[in-house]
Design a protein around this motif. Structure first.
Motif, PDB file in Angstrom:
ATOM      1  N   ASN A  36       0.825  -1.208   0.000  1.00 34.17           N
ATOM      2  CA  ASN A  36       0.000   0.000   0.000  1.00 34.17           C
ATOM      3  C   ASN A  36       0.861   1.261   0.000  1.00 34.17           C
ATOM      4  O   ASN A  36       0.541   2.246  -0.671  1.00 34.17           O
ATOM      5  N   ALA A  37       1.957   1.222   0.754  1.00 31.12           N
ATOM      6  CA  ALA A  37       2.853   2.384   0.815  1.00 31.12           C
ATOM      7  C   ALA A  37       3.442   2.678  -0.562  1.00 31.12           C
ATOM      8  O   ALA A  37       3.542   3.837  -0.980  1.00 31.12           O
ATOM      9  N   LYS A  38       3.815   1.633  -1.286  1.00 31.01           N
ATOM     10  CA  LYS A  38       4.369   1.812  -2.636  1.00 31.01           C
ATOM     11  C   LYS A  38       3.311   2.360  -3.589  1.00 31.01           C
ATOM     12  O   LYS A  38       3.610   3.187  -4.461  1.00 31.01           O
ATOM     13  N   LEU A  39       2.074   1.895  -3.426  1.00 33.83           N
ATOM     14  CA  LEU A  39       0.969   2.392  -4.248  1.00 33.83           C
ATOM     15  C   LEU A  39       0.742   3.882  -3.988  1.00 33.83           C
ATOM     16  O   LEU A  39       0.658   4.689  -4.926  1.00 33.83           O
ATOM     17  N   TYR A  40       0.646   4.255  -2.719  1.00 30.53           N
ATOM     18  CA  TYR A  40       0.437   5.664  -2.371  1.00 30.53           C
ATOM     19  C   TYR A  40       1.591   6.534  -2.879  1.00 30.53           C
ATOM     20  O   TYR A  40       1.374   7.640  -3.381  1.00 30.53           O
ATOM     21  N   PHE A  74      10.487   4.764   5.734  1.00 29.46           N
ATOM     22  CA  PHE A  74      11.351   5.194   4.637  1.00 29.46           C
ATOM     23  C   PHE A  74      10.557   5.927   3.553  1.00 29.46           C
ATOM     24  O   PHE A  74      10.892   7.045   3.156  1.00 29.46           O
ATOM     25  N   LEU A  75       9.453   5.317   3.084  1.00 34.10           N
ATOM     26  CA  LEU A  75       8.663   5.930   2.015  1.00 34.10           C
ATOM     27  C   LEU A  75       7.894   7.154   2.512  1.00 34.10           C
ATOM     28  O   LEU A  75       7.653   8.089   1.744  1.00 34.10           O
ATOM     29  N   TYR A  76       7.519   7.146   3.777  1.00 33.32           N
ATOM     30  CA  TYR A  76       6.845   8.314   4.362  1.00 33.32           C
ATOM     31  C   TYR A  76       7.745   9.543   4.251  1.00 33.32           C
ATOM     32  O   TYR A  76       7.303  10.626   3.851  1.00 33.32           O
ATOM     33  N   MET A 135      22.311   6.787  13.841  1.00 33.45           N
ATOM     34  CA  MET A 135      22.856   8.035  13.300  1.00 33.45           C
ATOM     35  C   MET A 135      23.092   7.956  11.796  1.00 33.45           C
ATOM     36  O   MET A 135      22.997   8.963  11.090  1.00 33.45           O
ATOM     37  N   TYR A 136      23.386   6.767  11.294  1.00 31.49           N
ATOM     38  CA  TYR A 136      23.582   6.641   9.843  1.00 31.49           C
ATOM     39  C   TYR A 136      22.299   7.033   9.111  1.00 31.49           C
ATOM     40  O   TYR A 136      22.328   7.787   8.127  1.00 31.49           O
ATOM     41  N   ASN A 137      21.159   6.528   9.587  1.00 33.80           N
ATOM     42  CA  ASN A 137      19.877   6.862   8.963  1.00 33.80           C
ATOM     43  C   ASN A 137      19.551   8.345   9.124  1.00 33.80           C
ATOM     44  O   ASN A 137      19.004   8.979   8.212  1.00 33.80           O
TER      45      ASN A 137
END
Length: 312
Positions: free
Chosen positions: A157-161, A196-198, A237-239
């Motif tokens: 769903n996240a990829k669709l949005y 991540f996608l948000y 911290m990397y993220n």
């Protein structure tokens, strides 16, 4: 010996991929293993006479130049026959070419319903192109694409949005529809249930709002990006640094409001304290990218003074 030979014959990567209407997508594992997302990659594509395979060879910049020149030299020159002075030239009318969907930009991440929503989004795209615009009709198609293909899987769903958001960002850009930013923020962003996608979805509307000089909206969107960064644990911290890097890339070359600068300065300086020197240096670089030169200089000076004497 035979066992060793079989081991040597094993390919580095093997998987079945499907050609869709938008083309062929490299599997994520392969992209992460071979490619740097910030670097352009060139391939030499070869199809043998049997037409039973497609071969892609990775090329260096030097190889690209050499092969391009070689291929240009191979192309036959077109010789036009002289026109008879008495003959009439046949007039041909060119079909008007307008904006068209950029499918490769929308579908950054593959998902199951991709092929099903393409015709729906395509019809919506050309509805946005009509004059006068029937916004209700065009957006009705977008909404249908969303609600019809939701699944029980949050990632899908996240990829669709995210794909629909990318589509609408393109609509905003090509058809001057910045008012759609509100709809994206209210109806799409909250439903992207992937950290991540948000964040990527927020960055997309940050960029679009700045492009159209919608400062107040950009301030809100950046606030939420920074809030998402704060939600990472200090052990990540990397993220955190990667999120700052992506945000800085979106805003460093565009005009910004004073409030946006305040938000960015305060948050960068906050993360420039009490972290490893390597991360502090990255913060200095971000400050420099955003032209906060004095702040960058002061933080760099603090880092220098905090180093042990033997490292100076």
């Amino acid at each position: 010996m035979e066992e060793n030979q079989n081991s040597d014959d094993q390919p580095f990567f093997e998987e079945i991929v499907k050609k869709t209407k938008t083309g062929i997508t490299f599997p994520k594992d392969l992209r992460e293993s071979l490619f740097d997302e910030d670097t352009d990659i060139f391939f030499r594509m070869i199809v043998p006479k049997e037409k039973d395979k497609i071969i892609l060879e990775l090329l260096s910049d030097e190889q690209v130049k050499k092969i391009s020149e070689k291929l240009k030299a191979k192309k036959p020159k077109v010789v036009h026959a002289p026109q008879d002075p008495g003959s009439k030239k046949i007039a041909t009318t060119k079909k008007a070419i307008g904006p068209s969907p950029a499918w490769g930009e929308y579908f950054v991440y593959d998902f199951e319903a991709k092929d099903k929503i393409i015709p729906i989004l395509e019809s919506a795209f050309y509805k946005f192109a009509e004059t006068p615009l029937n916004l209700e009709d065009a957006m009705g198609r977008v909404k249908y694409a969303l609600v019809s293909f939701l699944t029980s899987t949050k990632t899908e769903n996240a990829k669709l949005y995210f794909a629909v958001e990318k589509f609408l960002i393109d609509i905003i850009d090509k058809f001057d529809q910045p008012n759609l930013l509100d709809w994206i923020f209210e109806k799409i962003i909250p439903n992207v249930e992937s950290k991540f996608l948000y964040e990527l979805a927020l960055l997309e509307i940050v960029e679009a709002s700045l492009k159209f000089k919608r400062w107040e909206k950009a301030e809100i969107y950046i606030f939420y990006v920074l809030k998402n960064i704060d939600s990472y644990a200090k052990s990540e911290m990397y993220n955190i640094m990667n999120s700052f890097k992506q945000l800085v890339k979106k805003v460093k070359y565009v005009e910004r409001s004073d409030k946006i600068d305040i938000l960015l300065k305060e948050k960068l300086l906050e993360y420039g304290k009490g972290v490893d020197t390597d991360y502090q240096i990255q913060i200095v670089e971000f400050l420099e990218d955003l032209q906060y030169i004095e702040l960058a200089y002061n933080l760099a000076k603090e880092i220098q003074l905090s180093l042990p004497p033997e490292s100076m």
